[in-house]
Design an enzyme around this catalytic site. Structure first.
Site, PDB file in Angstrom:
ATOM      1  CG  ASP A  59      14.254  22.445  72.913  1.00  0.00           C
ATOM      2  OD1 ASP A  59      13.087  22.536  73.554  1.00  0.00           O
ATOM      3  OD2 ASP A  59      13.866  22.953  71.969  1.00  0.00           O
ATOM      4  CG  PHE A  98      14.708  20.061  65.933  1.00  0.00           C
ATOM      5  CD1 PHE A  98      14.460  20.938  64.521  1.00  0.00           C
ATOM      6  CD2 PHE A  98      13.678  20.306  66.028  1.00  0.00           C
ATOM      7  CE1 PHE A  98      13.400  20.958  63.758  1.00  0.00           C
ATOM      8  CE2 PHE A  98      12.111  21.304  65.470  1.00  0.00           C
ATOM      9  CZ  PHE A  98      12.035  21.754  64.374  1.00  0.00           C
ATOM     10  CE  LYS A 145       7.220  19.694  68.997  1.00  0.00           C
ATOM     11  NZ  LYS A 145       8.640  19.923  68.939  1.00  0.00           N
TER      12      LYS A 145
END
Ligand SMILES: *Cc1c(COP(=O)(O)O)cnc(C)c1O
Length: 400
Positions: free
Chosen positions: A225, A140, A254
């Site tokens: 990531d 993802f 985030k």
């Protein structure tokens, strides 16, 4: 208005691209959130790890308010007095020489992809437009058309093609398949050190190190990531630190701005980030002074409140406690730091109903895929609060 009223309006006027639990939040403080009907919940999702510092952290809020009263947006047509200090402090913290600011995680992933391709053509000598990037099953990395091009989740790709070329996909955690997939045209390998959205999938020990070695041998960039796993979530600053691995680029987002603002970045060497020339890439809001000031405060909180250390300690405790629950429904408990997945057996009937039962008891967690409950509270959580939660989690998981 009560919860039901807000839900009705939302369903009528908003696109239905999410399936949230029917809890309407109006306030958050630390690890706790409160809904419009006055109920209190422990947040065990942390906005997919964007809230490592907890809700409305007072120091980050103060920095936000202070900066909002001065200047919020300059665009990169002019310079501002926050971005340089953000660069410097991010570099001091991560050990990478340079960074490039974006807003959402997906934009930062796109940035890493563009940079890897440019490196392939300018430095490695790959023939123009033949660069390949190796990705992993169940990855993802976000929702743009290019990023969903290398997703293996049918739901994410759906009717959204035609897709962007130049990506290969291999099984996660299997170094032999990475080896086989590399060609003279391979620019990069991009991976999550722990696959969060896939259900908190931890690769076999040594995998990240093996990827690093392979990339070194084959002159391929290693892109991590760490948008979800980074900034302390797994008990190290970056999840790759568990194997002492230094990727060529790390993508963060985030928690970089503590839940106040979307700020993301790619950190890398000056050799790599120096490849971008003026005008080649950019973002109107990327690097704005408000976001930069918030991110600076958010990073300071991570360091000064020792959130990385706390995530390691509390994470180990929570994992042990969850692993001891003698529930007939549990297949496996796994994770690192405060990124923990409880995988239920298929017979348990899906994780959603357990998340609903947890919410009834005042704990907000979210199913990821069908059978996994993710527990990822803010990294400021203490043992007493965890003990409060564990009693309730146990009750729910022991139900028939
Ligand atoms: C959330 C996430 C993204 C995408 O970030 P957005 O801010 O939603 O675009 C990318 N990669 C990982 C690992 C994520 O968890």
């Amino acid at each position: 208005m009560q919860s039901a009223d807000f839900i009705e309006i939302e369903e009528k006027y908003g696109a239905h691209n999410y399936h949230p639990l029917d809890i309407v939040l109006e306030r958050g403080e630390g690890v706790w959130v409160y809904d419009v009907d006055g109920r209190k919940y422990l947040d065990c999702l942390s906005a997919y790890s964007a809230l490592n510092q907890g809700h409305v952290h007072p120091r980050i809020m103060a920095a936000m308010v202070e900066q909002a009263q001065k200047v919020t947006l300059t665009s990169r047509a002019f310079r501002n007095d926050q971005l340089p200090l953000f660069y410097k402090e991010l570099s001091d913290l991560t050990g990478y020489e340079m960074s490039i600011p974006m807003n959402s995680g997906a934009e930062a992933v796109e940035t890493a992809i563009k940079l890897a391709r440019k490196w392939a053509y300018q430095v490695k000598g790959v023939p123009r437009y033949l660069a390949e990037i190796i990705t992993f099953e169940n990855n993802f990395h976000g929702r743009t058309t290019t990023i969903v091009s290398f997703s293996t989740e049918p739901l994410y790709k759906g009717d959204f093609g035609p897709f962007t070329g130049g990506f290969l996909t291999v099984p996660y955690g299997n170094i032999e398949s990475v080896k086989k997939a590399i060609t003279a045209n391979t620019a990069a390998v991009i991976l999550e050190p722990i696959q969060g959205e896939a259900g908190v999938i931890v690769p076999p020990a040594g995998f990240l190190k093996a990827v690093r070695q392979l990339c070194d041998q084959q002159n391929v960039l290693f892109i991590a990531d760490e948008i979800q796993t980074g900034l302390g979530r797994t008990g190290k600053l970056f999840a790759v630190d568990h194997e002492n691995v230094h990727p060529d680029m790390v993508v963060i987002g985030k928690a970089l701005a503590g839940g106040f603002y979307p700020v993301s970045a790619v950190v890398a060497s000056s050799k790599l980030l120096g490849l971008f020339e003026s005008g080649e890439h950019g973002s109107t809001f990327g690097g704005n002074p408000l976001g930069a000031a918030i991110a600076r405060a958010a990073l300071r909180v991570i360091v000064e409140e020792k959130l990385v250390e706390n995530a390691a300690l509390m994470g180990e405790y929570l994992l042990d406690q969850l692993a001891e629950i003698p529930s007939p429904h549990i297949k496996e408990v796994r994770g690192k730091g405060l990124l923990i997945g409880v995988e239920l057996k298929p017979e348990a009937g899906g994780a959603r109903k357990f998340c609903e039962a947890l919410a009834e008891k005042g704990i907000l967690a979210k199913e990821t895929h069908q059978h996994v409950i993710r527990f990822a509270p803010p990294l400021i959580i203490d043992k007493e609060t965890l003990d409060w939660a564990i009693v309730r989690i146990r009750e729910v998981l022991m139900q028939k």
